[in-house]
Design a protein around this motif. Structure first.
Motif, PDB file in Angstrom:
ATOM      1  N   ILE A   1       0.844  -1.193   0.000  1.00  0.00           N
ATOM      2  CA  ILE A   1       0.000   0.000   0.000  1.00  0.00           C
ATOM      3  C   ILE A   1       0.878   1.241   0.000  1.00  0.00           C
ATOM      4  CG2 ILE A   1      -1.775   1.252   1.275  1.00  0.00           C
ATOM      5  CD1 ILE A   1      -2.542  -1.533   2.468  1.00  0.00           C
ATOM      6  N   LYS A   2       0.559   2.173  -0.900  1.00  0.00           N
ATOM      7  CA  LYS A   2       1.297   3.432  -0.986  1.00  0.00           C
ATOM      8  C   LYS A   2       0.371   4.567  -0.574  1.00  0.00           C
ATOM      9  CE  LYS A   2       4.212   1.880  -4.791  1.00  0.00           C
ATOM     10  NZ  LYS A   2       3.552   0.647  -5.242  1.00  0.00           N
ATOM     11  N   ILE A   3       0.861   5.403   0.344  1.00  0.00           N
ATOM     12  CA  ILE A   3       0.102   6.560   0.803  1.00  0.00           C
ATOM     13  C   ILE A   3       0.902   7.793   0.397  1.00  0.00           C
ATOM     14  CG2 ILE A   3      -0.879   7.773   2.782  1.00  0.00           C
ATOM     15  CD1 ILE A   3      -0.825   5.051   4.261  1.00  0.00           C
ATOM     16  N   ARG A   4       0.262   8.691  -0.356  1.00  0.00           N
ATOM     17  CA  ARG A   4       0.982   9.891  -0.789  1.00  0.00           C
ATOM     18  C   ARG A   4       0.059  11.091  -0.757  1.00  0.00           C
ATOM     19  NH1 ARG A   4      -0.311  10.655  -6.240  1.00  0.00           N
ATOM     20  NH2 ARG A   4      -1.261   8.821  -7.175  1.00  0.00           N
TER      21      ARG A   4
ATOM     22  N   ILE B   1      -4.502   6.851  -1.258  1.00  0.00           N
ATOM     23  CA  ILE B   1      -4.105   5.515  -0.810  1.00  0.00           C
ATOM     24  C   ILE B   1      -4.278   4.572  -1.997  1.00  0.00           C
ATOM     25  CG2 ILE B   1      -4.538   3.637   0.817  1.00  0.00           C
ATOM     26  CD1 ILE B   1      -6.064   6.794   1.812  1.00  0.00           C
ATOM     27  N   GLU B   2      -3.177   3.956  -2.449  1.00  0.00           N
ATOM     28  CA  GLU B   2      -3.209   3.051  -3.598  1.00  0.00           C
ATOM     29  C   GLU B   2      -2.629   1.703  -3.205  1.00  0.00           C
ATOM     30  OE1 GLU B   2      -2.519   5.860  -7.433  1.00  0.00           O
ATOM     31  OE2 GLU B   2      -0.778   5.554  -6.151  1.00  0.00           O
ATOM     32  N   GLY B   3      -2.995   0.668  -3.943  1.00  0.00           N
ATOM     33  CA  GLY B   3      -2.388  -0.645  -3.752  1.00  0.00           C
ATOM     34  C   GLY B   3      -3.263  -1.641  -3.017  1.00  0.00           C
ATOM     35  N   ILE B   4      -4.453  -1.230  -2.590  1.00  0.00           N
ATOM     36  CA  ILE B   4      -5.369  -2.174  -1.956  1.00  0.00           C
ATOM     37  C   ILE B   4      -6.185  -2.818  -3.067  1.00  0.00           C
ATOM     38  CG2 ILE B   4      -7.270  -2.464  -0.325  1.00  0.00           C
ATOM     39  CD1 ILE B   4      -6.277   0.054   1.115  1.00  0.00           C
ATOM     40  N   ASP B   5      -6.165  -4.133  -3.126  1.00  0.00           N
ATOM     41  CA  ASP B   5      -6.844  -4.857  -4.199  1.00  0.00           C
ATOM     42  C   ASP B   5      -8.356  -4.769  -4.032  1.00  0.00           C
ATOM     43  OD1 ASP B   5      -7.739  -6.534  -6.162  1.00  0.00           O
ATOM     44  OD2 ASP B   5      -6.520  -8.256  -5.565  1.00  0.00           O
ATOM     45  N   SER B   6      -9.020  -4.123  -4.988  1.00  0.00           N
ATOM     46  CA  SER B   6     -10.469  -3.921  -4.881  1.00  0.00           C
ATOM     47  C   SER B   6     -11.254  -5.216  -5.068  1.00  0.00           C
ATOM     48  CB  SER B   6     -10.928  -2.874  -5.890  1.00  0.00           C
ATOM     49  OG  SER B   6     -10.614  -3.280  -7.199  1.00  0.00           O
TER      50      SER B   6
END
Length: 101
Positions: free
Chosen positions: A25-28, A41-46
């Protein structure tokens, strides 16, 4: 471990834990027009996790607006540190969550 885990008789909560451990998970922070800050927040598999539910929990705990779209969650304001803490409490491993400065 393969990307697509078949639980093979494992209890659902163990399978869910294994899936959470595979997420990176990437938080930016993004700066939008009028100098508005948005935590992304990216990288959580939907397919494995309900992004709507996660976004809702984050928004209520952070008392901020936000949305989920295109497989990512956006929260109004700079909440990078607190988002990481909340995701860890939700069961995502701390070492798999990266805060991009």
């Amino acid at each position: 471990m393969s990307e697509n885990i078949e639980c093979g008789g494992l209890p659902p909560e163990i399978c869910e834990q294994l899936n959470a451990e595979q997420q990176i998970i990437k938080i930016r922070l993004e700066i939008r027009k009028f100098n508005k800050q948005v935590t992304v927040i990216e990288g959580i598999d939907s397919k494995q996790f309900n992004l709507k539910e996660i976004a809702s929990k984050l928004k209520s705990e952070l008392a901020a607006g936000g949305t989920y779209k295109d497989g990512r969650i956006e929260i109004q304001g700079d909440h990078r540190r607190r988002v990481k803490e909340i995701l860890v409490r939700m069961g995502f491993p701390e070492e798999n969550i990266m805060i991009i400065e």
